[in-house]
Motif scaffolding. Sequence first.
Motif, PDB file in Angstrom:
ATOM      1  N   LEU A   1      33.166  58.134  25.335  1.00 37.21           N
ATOM      2  CA  LEU A   1      31.785  58.123  25.813  1.00 37.21           C
ATOM      3  C   LEU A   1      31.013  56.949  25.235  1.00 37.21           C
ATOM      4  N   GLU A   2      31.134  56.757  23.929  1.00 35.70           N
ATOM      5  CA  GLU A   2      30.406  55.675  23.281  1.00 35.70           C
ATOM      6  C   GLU A   2      30.898  54.316  23.746  1.00 35.70           C
ATOM      7  N   ILE A   3      32.210  54.161  23.898  1.00 37.73           N
ATOM      8  CA  ILE A   3      32.760  52.876  24.339  1.00 37.73           C
ATOM      9  C   ILE A   3      32.320  52.574  25.767  1.00 37.73           C
ATOM     10  N   ILE A   4      32.328  53.590  26.647  1.00 40.65           N
ATOM     11  CA  ILE A   4      31.890  53.385  28.030  1.00 40.65           C
ATOM     12  C   ILE A   4      30.418  52.991  28.055  1.00 40.65           C
ATOM     13  N   ARG A   5      29.599  53.634  27.216  1.00 38.70           N
ATOM     14  CA  ARG A   5      28.180  53.273  27.163  1.00 38.70           C
ATOM     15  C   ARG A   5      28.014  51.805  26.777  1.00 38.70           C
ATOM     16  N   ARG A   6      28.787  51.353  25.784  1.00 38.27           N
ATOM     17  CA  ARG A   6      28.681  49.958  25.360  1.00 38.27           C
ATOM     18  C   ARG A   6      29.135  49.017  26.469  1.00 38.27           C
ATOM     19  N   ARG A   7      30.201  49.374  27.164  1.00 37.59           N
ATOM     20  CA  ARG A   7      30.691  48.529  28.252  1.00 37.59           C
ATOM     21  C   ARG A   7      29.666  48.426  29.375  1.00 37.59           C
ATOM     22  N   VAL A   8      29.094  49.559  29.751  1.00 35.86           N
ATOM     23  CA  VAL A   8      28.113  49.568  30.838  1.00 35.86           C
ATOM     24  C   VAL A   8      26.869  48.785  30.435  1.00 35.86           C
ATOM     25  N   ASP A   9      26.410  48.978  29.199  1.00 32.96           N
ATOM     26  CA  ASP A   9      25.221  48.255  28.725  1.00 32.96           C
ATOM     27  C   ASP A   9      25.435  46.747  28.777  1.00 32.96           C
ATOM     28  N   GLN A  10      26.651  46.290  28.495  1.00 34.03           N
ATOM     29  CA  GLN A  10      26.905  44.856  28.421  1.00 34.03           C
ATOM     30  C   GLN A  10      26.976  44.182  29.780  1.00 34.03           C
ATOM     31  N   VAL A  11      27.147  44.972  30.855  1.00 31.20           N
ATOM     32  CA  VAL A  11      27.119  44.352  32.189  1.00 31.20           C
ATOM     33  C   VAL A  11      25.771  44.575  32.868  1.00 31.20           C
ATOM     34  N   GLY A  12      24.825  45.182  32.153  1.00 33.02           N
ATOM     35  CA  GLY A  12      23.441  45.237  32.612  1.00 33.02           C
ATOM     36  C   GLY A  12      23.148  46.181  33.751  1.00 33.02           C
ATOM     37  N   VAL A  13      23.732  47.380  33.768  1.00 35.43           N
ATOM     38  CA  VAL A  13      23.410  48.379  34.797  1.00 35.43           C
ATOM     39  C   VAL A  13      22.206  49.183  34.335  1.00 35.43           C
ATOM     40  N   ALA A  14      21.183  49.277  35.184  1.00 32.13           N
ATOM     41  CA  ALA A  14      19.955  49.986  34.818  1.00 32.13           C
ATOM     42  C   ALA A  14      20.118  51.489  34.990  1.00 32.13           C
TER      43      ALA A  14
END
Length: 845
Positions: A164-177
């Motif tokens: 969960l935490e890794i997916i959150r970091r990945r999503v945050d880094q590609v800029g999805v609102a």
Amino acid sequence: MRISKWHLVVYAAITLFGVLAAVPNILTPAQQATFGHYFPARPVTLGLDLKGGSHLVLEVDSAALRKARMDALLNDARAILRRAGERASAARLSGTTLTITLADQAALDKVLPEVRKLATPTSALGFATGASDIDVTTSGTVVSVALTEAGINERMSAAVEQSLEIIRRRVDQVGVAEPLIQRVGGDRILVQLPGLQDPTRLRQLLGSTAQMSFHMVDQTVDPNGVAPRGVMILPGANDPGKYAVEERVAISGDRLADAKAGFDQRTNEPIVSFSFDSTGARQFAEITQANVGKPFAIVLDGKVLTAPVIREPIIGGQGQISGNFSPQEATVLSALLRSGALPAPLTIIEERTVGPNLGSDSIRMGLYTGAAGFIAVVLLMVVLYSTWGLIANVGLVLHTILTIGVLGLLGSTLTLPGIAGIILGIGMAVDANILINARIREETAAGAGAMKALDVGFNKAYATIVDGNMTTMVGMILLFMFGSGPVRGFAITMIIGIAISMFTSITVVRLLMRDAVIRRKMKKIEIHSIFGRVWSLPSFSFMRGRFIAIGTSAVISTASIILFFTPGLNYGIDFVGGIQVEATSQTPIDLATVRKKMEDLNLGEVALQEFGQGTSVLVRVQRQPGGEEAQTAALAQIREGVAEVIPDANFERTEVVGPTVSTELARSGFLAVGLGMLAILIYIWWRFEWHFAVGAIATLILDITKMIGFFSLMQIDFNLTAIAAVLTLIGYSVNDKVVVYDRMRENLRKYKTMPFSDLIDLSINQVIMRCIFTSVAILASLLPMAIWGGDTVKPFAWPMIFGVVVATTSSIYIGGPILLFLSRWWKDRETARAPGAAGTPATES
């Protein structure tokens, strides 16, 4: 009709709070930013089917998690054996058990204590249980090591939380609102990304384990041959070549400190620059110093990204990865490396993508159909009840506002089926007002004054309203428990709507009607339609034609059962799994060309559906063999194939449902229907008598078979939305029958010597106008959805229209005869058991 001031204060507070909670939904974003904090709720969140985006369900690979732990135990056990002076090959893996075969008792005494130390307490994985994650047993000089169930469960829980935490970091880094990332069940993660419609990029981002490692390349081994011990043959990630690399990890990817996408200044090709932490930088320097002139492989998820030759020692702990990347691939790779590796592979088992254009169309159609349905119901109430209908409409308006307010308070997500639930809830809320007005009319006709007619009318209607709404509520609760996604959204809006309709009808409408009587000083309440006195149907003996009615119903139900087998239900991908892609074009689409291209892909059975005046096509492909990964791979082929024959194709919607999800959805959907019928049987048995309950279920089965036949005949998609329609029909049908049964129960007390068949006829004649009016109101709310609602709600609206007609006619023509048959059968049975008795009560004669 006496109401205390405290009750009035509570009613006013609830109403005011609900209205304030709904206000943010009409504010502009600027107004929301300025005044939003003054209101108790935020605007209702729109689902992906209304605003576009991607929805994925990922499952942690439990088999890979077990294998990784067993591989680690094997390596540790061999290290123990080497330190003890024993053969490392004495430790072997057999399935999920590690077996260590020792030479003698002395070796066992040295090795066994060290093996026991390999256990990881489950407290280290999450909860402080103190139990071990492995079970160590001995038989002679053989040591067996197996994973415990508790250990696996704890490791799985920890892996999901870490993922969960890794997916959150990945999503945050590609800029999805505004992403939604949450755990679902024990081993699944739900990811909803508004505005992101590229499923290929999404799969790369979320499905990749991103386990990076650095290995030396063994140049003495032929990569096209058989690898010796200590060497593995790996494919290239961006080229067709193979590489023979050492199994021993030179540097772990855990030592990476940063990774950034960029361009090589010399060649201008996309690259990924990386840097190590202090320990990794020292290891990198030592390796490059000792291996100048040798190739060094950078491995990601079992594939070689690149294998550059070390030209000179690299002291600074920095390097770069190149290998025919596109800029987008370089960006994704750098995001994966920065966020870290997943503890276990994630499999995408369900994927749904909606384009922004389709989302905006859904919002527009939802608003239009909602407004049209609401206006139709409001006009109907005015036509039926004139001025008193206006009071009922005030209750309906308040009902709608409070429903939206409660959805905002709960933080619910509004989907297109959710809008359908609100509209249908309005139609069903009318039923309470129709019951109340019908009762008041009866009391007025019996000579009661205004206040007495109001008081008695509300009291008599109250029990019927509660019983009818409870049966519908049971079905919606089960739909919420066993449904998923938009179907749960439909269920929650219906549950909220039913609960609020109880409040608005029993309190607000009652207060307004009481106030009107007092202010006008009315002596008598006259409730007429706008055309004058409401005409009533002449009394009719429904029981005389019971054999014709039951025979006709049986024939239709039998035909429906035949239709169920031939041609059968057109199961949607929710139940059978598979892939569905909707594409649009600016020009008419040549279906023959698309079909030829899809058939050339060799993906099995392909079905095409044209709509939108020939500019839109829906491609359906059967479930692919090979598990969940095969589904997502086939989706990429379909998109590429469609784009090839339709150059300007715009993918409005894609859906991928793997075999695991489709099986679970089918099981939970049919379980919800079965449990719904059982719960209704128990409730009616408790509130009425056993033969009322059995009669309701028997009639209900006939109604359901006809609806299934309608699905088969019209070949409408039978998916989760269809299950929602069936459960809604169950609730509505039983609601309708409860109204008839309630009148029968009342008449049983009033006319104790009347023959039961005559009593049934009397009861049906008394409520038949209410049944017709309620059905017309429901149809008025559903018809706009059926005509303009779009593909998402049409599989719900048309069957519901058919179901409402069937349910109404069965309440009038079928329920009573079945009840009469059961009553006479019970009477004959009791008479046979006690031949000397005086017989049964007169009410059952």
